[in-house]
Design a protein around this motif. Sequence first.
Motif, PDB file in Angstrom:
ATOM      1  N   PHE A  87      13.328  31.579  19.697  1.00 23.27           N
ATOM      2  CA  PHE A  87      12.962  32.413  20.841  1.00 23.27           C
ATOM      3  C   PHE A  87      12.029  31.677  21.796  1.00 23.27           C
ATOM      4  O   PHE A  87      12.200  31.713  23.021  1.00 23.27           O
ATOM      5  CB  PHE A  87      12.297  33.702  20.369  1.00 23.27           C
ATOM      6  CG  PHE A  87      11.500  34.389  21.429  1.00 23.27           C
ATOM      7  CD1 PHE A  87      12.125  35.014  22.496  1.00 23.27           C
ATOM      8  CD2 PHE A  87      10.118  34.383  21.385  1.00 23.27           C
ATOM      9  CE1 PHE A  87      11.391  35.623  23.493  1.00 23.27           C
ATOM     10  CE2 PHE A  87       9.375  34.997  22.376  1.00 23.27           C
ATOM     11  CZ  PHE A  87      10.013  35.617  23.435  1.00 23.27           C
ATOM     12  N   LEU A  88      11.015  30.991  21.263  1.00 19.33           N
ATOM     13  CA  LEU A  88      10.041  30.294  22.110  1.00 19.33           C
ATOM     14  C   LEU A  88      10.702  29.182  22.919  1.00 19.33           C
ATOM     15  O   LEU A  88      10.334  28.948  24.081  1.00 19.33           O
ATOM     16  CB  LEU A  88       8.916  29.724  21.243  1.00 19.33           C
ATOM     17  CG  LEU A  88       7.985  30.768  20.621  1.00 19.33           C
ATOM     18  CD1 LEU A  88       6.970  30.093  19.707  1.00 19.33           C
ATOM     19  CD2 LEU A  88       7.271  31.562  21.704  1.00 19.33           C
ATOM     20  N   ILE A  89      11.679  28.509  22.335  1.00 21.09           N
ATOM     21  CA  ILE A  89      12.393  27.454  23.070  1.00 21.09           C
ATOM     22  C   ILE A  89      13.159  28.055  24.249  1.00 21.09           C
ATOM     23  O   ILE A  89      13.110  27.532  25.375  1.00 21.09           O
ATOM     24  CB  ILE A  89      13.350  26.698  22.126  1.00 21.09           C
ATOM     25  CG1 ILE A  89      12.543  25.871  21.120  1.00 21.09           C
ATOM     26  CG2 ILE A  89      14.291  25.796  22.927  1.00 21.09           C
ATOM     27  CD1 ILE A  89      13.390  25.248  20.025  1.00 21.09           C
ATOM     28  N   LEU A  90      13.859  29.151  24.001  1.00 19.70           N
ATOM     29  CA  LEU A  90      14.624  29.797  25.063  1.00 19.70           C
ATOM     30  C   LEU A  90      13.708  30.340  26.160  1.00 19.70           C
ATOM     31  O   LEU A  90      14.005  30.228  27.351  1.00 19.70           O
ATOM     32  CB  LEU A  90      15.473  30.922  24.471  1.00 19.70           C
ATOM     33  CG  LEU A  90      16.621  30.477  23.568  1.00 19.70           C
ATOM     34  CD1 LEU A  90      17.250  31.671  22.888  1.00 19.70           C
ATOM     35  CD2 LEU A  90      17.665  29.712  24.365  1.00 19.70           C
ATOM     36  N   LEU A  91      12.585  30.922  25.779  1.00 23.83           N
ATOM     37  CA  LEU A  91      11.640  31.436  26.762  1.00 23.83           C
ATOM     38  C   LEU A  91      11.034  30.303  27.586  1.00 23.83           C
ATOM     39  O   LEU A  91      10.809  30.446  28.798  1.00 23.83           O
ATOM     40  CB  LEU A  91      10.532  32.225  26.059  1.00 23.83           C
ATOM     41  CG  LEU A  91       9.548  32.955  26.967  1.00 23.83           C
ATOM     42  CD1 LEU A  91      10.266  33.996  27.822  1.00 23.83           C
ATOM     43  CD2 LEU A  91       8.454  33.617  26.138  1.00 23.83           C
ATOM     44  N   ALA A  92      10.774  29.166  26.946  1.00 24.65           N
ATOM     45  CA  ALA A  92      10.209  28.016  27.655  1.00 24.65           C
ATOM     46  C   ALA A  92      11.154  27.504  28.738  1.00 24.65           C
ATOM     47  O   ALA A  92      10.712  27.036  29.797  1.00 24.65           O
ATOM     48  CB  ALA A  92       9.886  26.899  26.663  1.00 24.65           C
TER      49      ALA A  92
ATOM     50  N   GLU B 184      22.191  34.036  32.362  1.00 26.07           N
ATOM     51  CA  GLU B 184      22.375  35.348  31.743  1.00 26.07           C
ATOM     52  C   GLU B 184      22.668  35.219  30.256  1.00 26.07           C
ATOM     53  O   GLU B 184      22.215  36.047  29.445  1.00 26.07           O
ATOM     54  CB  GLU B 184      23.512  36.091  32.440  1.00 26.07           C
ATOM     55  CG  GLU B 184      23.187  36.553  33.854  1.00 26.07           C
ATOM     56  CD  GLU B 184      24.269  37.446  34.415  1.00 26.07           C
ATOM     57  OE1 GLU B 184      24.026  38.646  34.579  1.00 26.07           O
ATOM     58  OE2 GLU B 184      25.367  36.928  34.679  1.00 26.07           O
ATOM     59  N   ILE B 185      23.416  34.186  29.891  1.00 26.56           N
ATOM     60  CA  ILE B 185      23.717  33.970  28.476  1.00 26.56           C
ATOM     61  C   ILE B 185      22.440  33.642  27.702  1.00 26.56           C
ATOM     62  O   ILE B 185      22.191  34.164  26.604  1.00 26.56           O
ATOM     63  CB  ILE B 185      24.755  32.841  28.312  1.00 26.56           C
ATOM     64  CG1 ILE B 185      26.093  33.263  28.931  1.00 26.56           C
ATOM     65  CG2 ILE B 185      24.935  32.473  26.839  1.00 26.56           C
ATOM     66  CD1 ILE B 185      27.130  32.166  28.952  1.00 26.56           C
ATOM     67  N   ILE B 186      21.608  32.757  28.309  1.00 26.12           N
ATOM     68  CA  ILE B 186      20.330  32.408  27.680  1.00 26.12           C
ATOM     69  C   ILE B 186      19.469  33.647  27.503  1.00 26.12           C
ATOM     70  O   ILE B 186      18.848  33.864  26.460  1.00 26.12           O
ATOM     71  CB  ILE B 186      19.589  31.344  28.514  1.00 26.12           C
ATOM     72  CG1 ILE B 186      20.314  30.001  28.412  1.00 26.12           C
ATOM     73  CG2 ILE B 186      18.138  31.208  28.056  1.00 26.12           C
ATOM     74  CD1 ILE B 186      19.719  28.925  29.280  1.00 26.12           C
ATOM     75  N   LEU B 187      19.437  34.475  28.529  1.00 27.01           N
ATOM     76  CA  LEU B 187      18.637  35.699  28.463  1.00 27.01           C
ATOM     77  C   LEU B 187      19.141  36.624  27.367  1.00 27.01           C
ATOM     78  O   LEU B 187      18.348  37.209  26.613  1.00 27.01           O
ATOM     79  CB  LEU B 187      18.668  36.415  29.813  1.00 27.01           C
ATOM     80  CG  LEU B 187      17.923  37.746  29.875  1.00 27.01           C
ATOM     81  CD1 LEU B 187      16.454  37.556  29.551  1.00 27.01           C
ATOM     82  CD2 LEU B 187      18.094  38.387  31.243  1.00 27.01           C
ATOM     83  N   ALA B 188      20.453  36.758  27.257  1.00 25.31           N
ATOM     84  CA  ALA B 188      21.017  37.641  26.233  1.00 25.31           C
ATOM     85  C   ALA B 188      20.664  37.151  24.832  1.00 25.31           C
ATOM     86  O   ALA B 188      20.302  37.943  23.951  1.00 25.31           O
ATOM     87  CB  ALA B 188      22.533  37.723  26.408  1.00 25.31           C
ATOM     88  N   ILE B 189      20.762  35.838  24.620  1.00 28.47           N
ATOM     89  CA  ILE B 189      20.413  35.268  23.319  1.00 28.47           C
ATOM     90  C   ILE B 189      18.929  35.456  23.039  1.00 28.47           C
ATOM     91  O   ILE B 189      18.517  35.850  21.943  1.00 28.47           O
ATOM     92  CB  ILE B 189      20.784  33.774  23.263  1.00 28.47           C
ATOM     93  CG1 ILE B 189      22.297  33.599  23.389  1.00 28.47           C
ATOM     94  CG2 ILE B 189      20.276  33.135  21.975  1.00 28.47           C
ATOM     95  CD1 ILE B 189      22.738  32.153  23.522  1.00 28.47           C
ATOM     96  N   MET B 190      18.097  35.175  24.069  1.00 28.27           N
ATOM     97  CA  MET B 190      16.654  35.286  23.909  1.00 28.27           C
ATOM     98  C   MET B 190      16.245  36.715  23.580  1.00 28.27           C
ATOM     99  O   MET B 190      15.434  36.965  22.679  1.00 28.27           O
ATOM    100  CB  MET B 190      15.946  34.831  25.190  1.00 28.27           C
ATOM    101  CG  MET B 190      14.426  34.882  25.106  1.00 28.27           C
ATOM    102  SD  MET B 190      13.657  34.273  26.623  1.00 28.27           S
ATOM    103  CE  MET B 190      14.130  35.571  27.756  1.00 28.27           C
TER     104      MET B 190
ATOM    105  N   LYS C 255       9.649  30.952  10.400  1.00 26.60           N
ATOM    106  CA  LYS C 255      10.203  29.601  10.378  1.00 26.60           C
ATOM    107  C   LYS C 255      11.538  29.450  11.094  1.00 26.60           C
ATOM    108  O   LYS C 255      11.929  28.341  11.415  1.00 26.60           O
ATOM    109  CB  LYS C 255      10.383  29.147   8.919  1.00 26.60           C
ATOM    110  CG  LYS C 255       9.071  28.944   8.173  1.00 26.60           C
ATOM    111  CD  LYS C 255       9.334  28.472   6.764  1.00 26.60           C
ATOM    112  CE  LYS C 255       8.040  28.233   5.997  1.00 26.60           C
ATOM    113  NZ  LYS C 255       8.287  27.783   4.605  1.00 26.60           N
ATOM    114  N   LEU C 256      12.258  30.539  11.326  1.00 23.20           N
ATOM    115  CA  LEU C 256      13.614  30.430  11.854  1.00 23.20           C
ATOM    116  C   LEU C 256      13.773  31.058  13.231  1.00 23.20           C
ATOM    117  O   LEU C 256      14.001  30.362  14.231  1.00 23.20           O
ATOM    118  CB  LEU C 256      14.602  31.057  10.869  1.00 23.20           C
ATOM    119  CG  LEU C 256      16.073  31.067  11.270  1.00 23.20           C
ATOM    120  CD1 LEU C 256      16.568  29.635  11.445  1.00 23.20           C
ATOM    121  CD2 LEU C 256      16.910  31.802  10.231  1.00 23.20           C
ATOM    122  N   LEU C 257      13.639  32.371  13.318  1.00 23.20           N
ATOM    123  CA  LEU C 257      13.940  33.072  14.565  1.00 23.20           C
ATOM    124  C   LEU C 257      12.894  32.835  15.644  1.00 23.20           C
ATOM    125  O   LEU C 257      13.229  32.687  16.822  1.00 23.20           O
ATOM    126  CB  LEU C 257      14.075  34.573  14.284  1.00 23.20           C
ATOM    127  CG  LEU C 257      15.217  34.988  13.362  1.00 23.20           C
ATOM    128  CD1 LEU C 257      15.203  36.491  13.147  1.00 23.20           C
ATOM    129  CD2 LEU C 257      16.550  34.562  13.933  1.00 23.20           C
TER     130      LEU C 257
END
Length: 456
Positions: free
Chosen positions: A159-164, A286-292, A153-155
Motif C-alpha cells: 500500500f505504501l509503495i502505491l501511495l508514494a 485509476e488501476i493503481i488507485l483501485a489496487i491501493m 509484512k505483506l499488505l
Amino acid sequence: MQTNKLSFKHYLIIGSMLFGMFFGAGNLIFPIHLGQLAGAHWLTAGGGFLLTGTLLPLLGIIAISVTRSNGIYELARPIGKRYATAFMILTCATLGPLFATPRTATTPFQIGIASHVSTSQAPWALLIYSLLFFSLTYWASRRPTQIIDTIGKLLNPAFLILLAIIFGIAFTRPLGAAHTTAVTSAYQQGAFLNGFLQGYNTMDALAALLFGIAVVTTIKSLGQHEATAIAKTAAKSSLLSILLEAAIYLGLIWLGATSLTRFKLSTDGGIAFSQIAKAFLGVPGEIILAIMATLTCLTTAVGLASSFSEALHAKFPKISYRAWNRLSCGASFLIANIGLDAIIAWSTPMLMFLYPLAITLIILSIASPLFQRDAAVYRWTTGLTLIPAALDALRSAPTIITQHSWVQALLAWDSKTLPLAKLGLDWVVPAMLGLAIGLGWYGIRRWWAARSLDLN
C-alpha cells in the motif's frame, strides 16, 4: 515470567501493523473531501482533522497502556459492568459488521470499479467483489497471531509503495496552488472545528479502544509478558504509526485542495481521488488507485474482524473466536451490499453518539492515576455526557427520523439550552461539569477519610 527486549525492528513491525489496521476506507477518502471543502483553508481544517484522526487514536492506545487494560470492556468497567458491556457491544458493532467493516469493501469498489460498470451491473459487481473481499478477510483473520505476517509484512508495504507513486507525481506536478482555491461557506470561519468533526468519520478513536486487545496479543507473541513493558511497547509503536498517518492525511488534504483548480467539488472523496488519479496517470492511474484502495481497506478489514472477534470471544467465551469471525465477515458481506451511501448515512448518528463517550473515556483513563480510577469520577462525567451525545445523534440522523415533530422540538430545545449545540459539541460543557462534580466528590471523600483516620 521472563520478558524479551524488543529491537527497533520489532517496534516498526508493530507500528506497521497498527497503521494497516487504522488506515482504511474513511482514512483514504475523507481527507480528500475535506481538502476540497476547505480549499485555501486546508491547513487549518487539517489541524482539526489531525486532532480526532491521529491524536485521539494515539491517546486511546496510551489510555489502554496506562490502565493496563486488555480491551475496551476493562477500560470502561469503572463506570459499571452493564455500561461497559453495552459500550463494548455498540463499539464492536459499529467498527464491525454494522458500519466500518462493510465500508472497507464498498469504498474501494466505489472509487475503483463502480464507474466502469453500468447501473444495472453495479449490484452484481458489488456482490462478487464483496464476496471475494470478505473471503480474503476471513482467511487472513482466522488466527490473531498471524496479524503481523498478513498486515505488517505483506499488505502494508504494498500500500505504501502505491501511495508514494500518487504523492510523488502530485508533488512534482501539482494540479494547482492550494492557497488560491475556493472555500465553502462552512469553512470560511469554522475550518478548524469542521475538520475536527470530519475526523469522527475515520472511526479511529473507537478503533484504538478495540485494537488494544490485538496489540497486547501481538506484543505477548513477541516474548513480552510483563505489564509495564507491554504498556511502553504499545505506546512507542503507536506513536510511529500515528506520525506516518498524520503525514499522509496532510498530503491527502492538500491534494484535495489543489484538485479544485481543475475539478468541481465532488460529492465524496472517492470520486475526487479517482479524478485526480486519472488526471495524473490516465487509466493506469485509476488501476493503481483501485489496487491501493483495495489493499488499504483489506488491511483494515482484517484488523477489525480480528479485534471484533477477540473482544466478543473474551466477553462471551462460550462462543468461539472463529464463530465470531464468521459472523463478522458474513454480516459485513451482507450489509456491504446495501451500498456506501446508505452505510455512511446511518453510521453518522452512531458516531456522533459514541465519539463523545469515547473521548471522555480516553481522557479519564489517562488521568485515572490522579484520582485512583475512582468510579464516581467516571460515572458523573459519563452520565452528563450521555444525554447531549444522544441529542447529537438525533441531529445527524437521516431525514426519516429528523422529520418527526417531537424530534424537531427536542433539537430546538437543545439548541437554545446547551452551549455549542449548533456546532455539534453540546456535550463538552456537561462533560466538564460532570468531571468537576466527580473530582469534587472524590476530594471530599478523601478528606473525610483522612479526617476520620486522624480522629482515631
